[in-house]
Design an enzyme around this catalytic site. Sequence first.
Site, short mmCIF file in Angstrom:
data_model
loop_
_atom_site.label_atom_id
_atom_site.label_comp_id
_atom_site.label_asym_id
_atom_site.label_seq_id
_atom_site.Cartn_x
_atom_site.Cartn_y
_atom_site.Cartn_z
N CYS A 1 0.80 -1.23 0.00
CA CYS A 1 0.00 0.00 0.00
C CYS A 1 0.83 1.28 0.00
O CYS A 1 0.27 2.37 -0.08
CB CYS A 1 -0.94 0.01 1.20
SG CYS A 1 -2.11 -1.37 1.19
N CYS B 1 0.40 2.51 6.61
CA CYS B 1 0.81 1.13 6.87
C CYS B 1 0.83 0.38 5.54
O CYS B 1 0.32 0.86 4.53
CB CYS B 1 -0.15 0.46 7.84
SG CYS B 1 -1.86 0.40 7.21
#
Length: 591
Positions: A231, A551
């Site tokens: 991500c 994250c």
Amino acid sequence: MAGEQTTASLFAGKKRVAGVAGLGGAVGSCVDPLAGVHMKQPRPELHPRETQISVVVSKNTLKGPERVGRCWRPLLLNQSRGAAGGGEHNNRLKMALMLLNSMRCSALGPAWAAQCATRSLSTTAQLQVQVQTKSKKSLSRPGIKNIVLVEGVRTPFLLSGTTYSDLMPHDLARASLQGLLQKTALPKDAVDYIIYGTVIQEVKTSNIAREAALGAGFSDKIPSHTVTMACISSNQAMTTGVGMIAAGQCDTIVAGGVEFMSDVPIRHSRKMRKTMLSLNKAKTLGQRLGLIGSIRMAHLAPELPAVAEFSTAETMGHSADRLAAAFGVTRLEQDEFALRSHTLAKKAQDAGLLQDVISFKVPGRDIVSKDNGIRPSSMEQLAKLKAAFVKPHGTVTAANSSFLTDGASAVLIMSEEKALAMGYKPKAYLRDFVYVSQDPKDQLLLGPAYGTPKVLQRAGLTMNDIDVFEFHEAFAGQIMANLKAMDSDWFAQTYMGRTSKVGAPPMEKFNLWGGSLSLGHPFGATGCRLVTTVAHRLQKEGGQYGLVAACAAGGQGHAMVIEAYPQRQELSLSDYQLSTSPFLPSFLLLL
């Protein structure tokens, strides 16, 4: 340059002028001519949001002052003054200070002061007032290049399986590049390097950066490569570009990211793949028939992709549910945060604040110009949803999780020197950044909690210095767990080796234009959206520093500090309430 212009500076907070700087352009200190007191720093009550007003005095013919409310504004003419007028003008400044002190001590009223000012300006002077954000301190370092964000764009982020469903990933990436070119008027051959991030790669366009660049019309002489870091893939694309500029390899980088969840690669089973490869090598009909006869029904079962950790075989949603439980994040807290995200995103969309979104004509379909996943609801509706991962008692649902999204983003990053040479007005400086990594089993989604204190320490800042926070919202429970970890002395001491907590971001500064829960989360494209949003919010809100944190799968994370680029514009003094004296506007005219 000393003979060409004299600069005086005022420091104003919340549109109230607090003092006048010394003669000859002494911006670092200020003199209050009304009290005759030298102050080494601007008045402390102006922290943290001061505004610097630079009054640039040039030898022009002034046609006369224009009265605006209680303030006086000169009519400006654009005519430069030669170097010969410097000494004369310093004398005028000194005379103005003396006159202002005498006016303060006299019993004469403002009308006399204005009359006197008008007479004194018969042969002078242009006042050009410029406003810029005045930092608590700048993160610029001697000998290190300043690297700036010039512009950032993205396609509308859409729910997978909707309007983009018939496209390919490079189509979206190409659209983002074309949108960047259109918005910046950047010559296609002016770019030194192109870097894109993606997570689930289309096998036909594995180096999607190259295919998208060629499709967008960039020169085929421009190298391009693709990175992947879950991500934070586009974060990695951007920081890779920053590193190349800092190393002197490049001056102009286009970085971006793309994700296309409407059509992900679905593989045959391993046994079926082996059989098919063997068929391709078979030389005789007998060999082919033998291989075909070995195929069983079980071989036809496909391998479906999953958002799961390879090392633990646990889905990210399951891990988010465990994380929320470990930090005591309730279902109610998660639903409230999800509703907040959608509500703020809808408000920002309706107010036209999402300036990075470009319109995209989907082949064979209509023009798409806004995100379609923003859906404000109610707490009652959210409470009806069942657990999505840990059933039946889990707290993570479809509504408080980010949804599968199609979209692409792109940013133009340059050295400050190059950007200014090409006539661009940068949006922000890209400053310190860090990458972190921890246990993917129990701390999979705690990247922001680990990255934030590290990047603040590198930059020499504290949480109080940050005006804008933009954190990636993978799950509401993940965000709330990170905020609780950041606000815990026990967590800081036990897991991070710190003496005390870094503190949680104040919610009045946090993700105020929505986040991944509402805007959408194309895995490879979210990082550029976060950085561009921080730059736009700093401009809109007048802040100095922003912080991005995210994250990523594998227990990794990223954090970056972004500094607002000084915004300069001509300003009418009538926009300010001048509180130090009724004569201060007249004094400015006397300069």
